[in-house]
Design a protein around this motif. Sequence first.
Motif, PDB file in Angstrom:
ATOM      1  N   ALA A 181       0.846  -1.198   0.000  1.00 20.79           N
ATOM      2  CA  ALA A 181       0.000   0.000   0.000  1.00 20.79           C
ATOM      3  C   ALA A 181       0.872   1.236   0.000  1.00 20.79           C
ATOM      4  CB  ALA A 181      -0.922   0.020   1.223  1.00 20.79           C
ATOM      5  N   THR A 182       0.290   2.354  -0.450  1.00 21.52           N
ATOM      6  CA  THR A 182       1.010   3.611  -0.425  1.00 21.52           C
ATOM      7  C   THR A 182       0.057   4.746  -0.082  1.00 21.52           C
ATOM      8  OG1 THR A 182       2.470   5.101  -1.670  1.00 21.52           O
ATOM      9  CG2 THR A 182       0.741   4.008  -2.927  1.00 21.52           C
ATOM     10  N   ILE A 183       0.596   5.790   0.514  1.00 17.38           N
ATOM     11  CA  ILE A 183      -0.184   6.929   0.950  1.00 17.38           C
ATOM     12  C   ILE A 183       0.577   8.203   0.613  1.00 17.38           C
ATOM     13  CG2 ILE A 183       0.807   6.896   3.278  1.00 17.38           C
ATOM     14  CD1 ILE A 183      -2.034   7.551   4.339  1.00 17.38           C
ATOM     15  N   ASN A 184      -0.128   9.223   0.154  1.00 21.65           N
ATOM     16  CA  ASN A 184       0.595  10.432  -0.231  1.00 21.65           C
ATOM     17  C   ASN A 184       0.815  11.343   0.974  1.00 21.65           C
ATOM     18  OD1 ASN A 184      -1.775  11.853   0.171  1.00 21.65           O
ATOM     19  ND2 ASN A 184      -2.059  12.437  -1.957  1.00 21.65           N
ATOM     20  N   TRP A 185       1.426  12.489   0.714  1.00 24.30           N
ATOM     21  CA  TRP A 185       1.855  13.368   1.797  1.00 24.30           C
ATOM     22  C   TRP A 185       0.673  13.883   2.622  1.00 24.30           C
ATOM     23  CZ3 TRP A 185       0.109  18.389   2.027  1.00 24.30           C
ATOM     24  CH2 TRP A 185      -0.549  18.842   0.890  1.00 24.30           C
ATOM     25  N   SER A 186      -0.501  13.991   1.993  1.00 21.48           N
ATOM     26  CA  SER A 186      -1.650  14.565   2.697  1.00 21.48           C
ATOM     27  C   SER A 186      -2.501  13.507   3.387  1.00 21.48           C
ATOM     28  CB  SER A 186      -2.518  15.353   1.718  1.00 21.48           C
ATOM     29  OG  SER A 186      -3.128  14.475   0.789  1.00 21.48           O
ATOM     30  N   GLY A 187      -2.141  12.253   3.247  1.00 22.54           N
ATOM     31  CA  GLY A 187      -2.900  11.196   3.898  1.00 22.54           C
ATOM     32  C   GLY A 187      -3.864  10.470   3.001  1.00 22.54           C
ATOM     33  N   LYS A 188      -3.823  10.760   1.721  1.00 21.46           N
ATOM     34  CA  LYS A 188      -4.701  10.052   0.795  1.00 21.46           C
ATOM     35  C   LYS A 188      -4.062   8.719   0.415  1.00 21.46           C
ATOM     36  CE  LYS A 188      -6.819  10.321  -3.789  1.00 21.46           C
ATOM     37  NZ  LYS A 188      -6.945  11.093  -5.034  1.00 21.46           N
ATOM     38  N   ILE A 189      -4.830   7.652   0.583  1.00 23.19           N
ATOM     39  CA  ILE A 189      -4.345   6.335   0.180  1.00 23.19           C
ATOM     40  C   ILE A 189      -4.440   6.257  -1.347  1.00 23.19           C
ATOM     41  CG2 ILE A 189      -4.708   3.851   0.329  1.00 23.19           C
ATOM     42  CD1 ILE A 189      -5.982   4.403   3.100  1.00 23.19           C
ATOM     43  N   THR A 190      -3.300   6.171  -1.965  1.00 24.31           N
ATOM     44  CA  THR A 190      -3.302   6.249  -3.417  1.00 24.31           C
ATOM     45  C   THR A 190      -3.329   4.894  -4.091  1.00 24.31           C
ATOM     46  OG1 THR A 190      -0.908   6.562  -3.281  1.00 24.31           O
ATOM     47  CG2 THR A 190      -2.259   8.528  -3.524  1.00 24.31           C
ATOM     48  N   ALA A 191      -2.961   3.864  -3.380  1.00 26.53           N
ATOM     49  CA  ALA A 191      -3.033   2.528  -3.975  1.00 26.53           C
ATOM     50  C   ALA A 191      -2.862   1.475  -2.898  1.00 26.53           C
ATOM     51  CB  ALA A 191      -1.953   2.343  -5.036  1.00 26.53           C
ATOM     52  N   ASP A 192      -3.508   0.328  -3.096  1.00 24.01           N
ATOM     53  CA  ASP A 192      -3.197  -0.833  -2.273  1.00 24.01           C
ATOM     54  C   ASP A 192      -3.396  -2.088  -3.113  1.00 24.01           C
ATOM     55  OD1 ASP A 192      -6.249  -0.700  -0.207  1.00 24.01           O
ATOM     56  OD2 ASP A 192      -5.946  -0.739  -2.364  1.00 24.01           O
ATOM     57  N   ALA A 193      -2.684  -3.120  -2.737  1.00 21.48           N
ATOM     58  CA  ALA A 193      -2.659  -4.340  -3.536  1.00 21.48           C
ATOM     59  C   ALA A 193      -3.983  -5.092  -3.425  1.00 21.48           C
ATOM     60  CB  ALA A 193      -1.519  -5.229  -3.067  1.00 21.48           C
ATOM     61  N   ASP A 194      -4.368  -5.756  -4.489  1.00 22.39           N
ATOM     62  CA  ASP A 194      -5.616  -6.527  -4.489  1.00 22.39           C
ATOM     63  C   ASP A 194      -5.609  -7.587  -3.397  1.00 22.39           C
ATOM     64  OD1 ASP A 194      -6.018  -6.553  -8.123  1.00 22.39           O
ATOM     65  OD2 ASP A 194      -6.583  -5.072  -6.603  1.00 22.39           O
ATOM     66  N   SER A 195      -4.448  -8.138  -3.108  1.00 18.12           N
ATOM     67  CA  SER A 195      -4.353  -9.220  -2.123  1.00 18.12           C
ATOM     68  C   SER A 195      -4.650  -8.754  -0.701  1.00 18.12           C
ATOM     69  CB  SER A 195      -2.960  -9.850  -2.171  1.00 18.12           C
ATOM     70  OG  SER A 195      -1.975  -8.876  -1.907  1.00 18.12           O
ATOM     71  N   VAL A 196      -4.617  -7.431  -0.466  1.00 13.60           N
ATOM     72  CA  VAL A 196      -4.858  -6.944   0.892  1.00 13.60           C
ATOM     73  C   VAL A 196      -6.062  -6.018   0.972  1.00 13.60           C
ATOM     74  CG1 VAL A 196      -2.404  -7.137   1.395  1.00 13.60           C
ATOM     75  CG2 VAL A 196      -3.364  -4.913   0.749  1.00 13.60           C
ATOM     76  N   LYS A 197      -6.690  -5.740  -0.154  1.00  7.08           N
ATOM     77  CA  LYS A 197      -7.848  -4.834  -0.165  1.00  7.08           C
ATOM     78  C   LYS A 197      -8.920  -5.303   0.803  1.00  7.08           C
ATOM     79  CE  LYS A 197      -7.846  -2.833  -4.720  1.00  7.08           C
ATOM     80  NZ  LYS A 197      -7.380  -1.501  -4.345  1.00  7.08           N
ATOM     81  N   GLY A 198      -9.412  -4.362   1.579  1.00  2.19           N
ATOM     82  CA  GLY A 198     -10.471  -4.678   2.535  1.00  2.19           C
ATOM     83  C   GLY A 198      -9.955  -5.267   3.836  1.00  2.19           C
ATOM     84  N   ARG A 199      -8.677  -5.596   3.891  1.00  3.95           N
ATOM     85  CA  ARG A 199      -8.099  -6.170   5.122  1.00  3.95           C
ATOM     86  C   ARG A 199      -7.026  -5.274   5.732  1.00  3.95           C
ATOM     87  NH1 ARG A 199      -5.302 -10.792   5.014  1.00  3.95           N
ATOM     88  NH2 ARG A 199      -4.529 -10.491   2.878  1.00  3.95           N
ATOM     89  N   PHE A 200      -6.203  -4.650   4.897  1.00  2.00           N
ATOM     90  CA  PHE A 200      -5.100  -3.817   5.375  1.00  2.00           C
ATOM     91  C   PHE A 200      -5.421  -2.348   5.096  1.00  2.00           C
ATOM     92  CE2 PHE A 200      -1.366  -7.057   4.812  1.00  2.00           C
ATOM     93  CZ  PHE A 200      -2.090  -8.008   5.507  1.00  2.00           C
ATOM     94  N   THR A 201      -5.000  -1.488   6.016  1.00  2.85           N
ATOM     95  CA  THR A 201      -5.188  -0.052   5.838  1.00  2.85           C
ATOM     96  C   THR A 201      -3.918   0.686   6.222  1.00  2.85           C
ATOM     97  OG1 THR A 201      -7.547  -0.243   6.365  1.00  2.85           O
ATOM     98  CG2 THR A 201      -6.573   1.960   6.429  1.00  2.85           C
ATOM     99  N   ILE A 202      -3.436   1.507   5.307  1.00  2.00           N
ATOM    100  CA  ILE A 202      -2.280   2.353   5.588  1.00  2.00           C
ATOM    101  C   ILE A 202      -2.764   3.709   6.073  1.00  2.00           C
ATOM    102  CG2 ILE A 202      -2.150   3.179   3.185  1.00  2.00           C
ATOM    103  CD1 ILE A 202       0.906   3.255   3.501  1.00  2.00           C
TER     104      ILE A 202
END
Length: 125
Positions: free
Chosen positions: A49-70
């Motif tokens: 997963a990745t998050i930008n400088w302002s806190g917007k989650i810009t991408a996360d992997a399909d394998s962790v969607k709905g389970r992991f949060t950055i």
Amino acid sequence: QVQLVESGGGLVQAGDSLRLSCEASGRTFSSYGMGWFRQAPGKEREFVATINWSGKITADADSVKGRFTISRDNAKNMVYLQMNSLKPEDTAVYYCTARRFSRAESTWPSGYDYWGQGTQVTVSS
């Protein structure tokens, strides 16, 4: 220059939760895009997963969607990875990483400038 130190890994059972933390040094932390990758034995480093400088989650992997949060807390120079409903296939060393503000969002390791030492997460079945 940014130094990253991960913590929070451990041995858990399938279905459990863990929260990984990453403490960053440096006064310009808030300008960096941040990410988490993982690497299992014998496999390539994998984007989580990745998050930008302002806190917007810009991408996360399909394998962790709905389970992991950055998430991030710029006031504390911290990045977190909340991992729920863990599965044995989530077993890996998890790395915190940072990219300079000028770089575009990336899901590839080459898109990042700084890396932590990693923290082991082991999920038993």
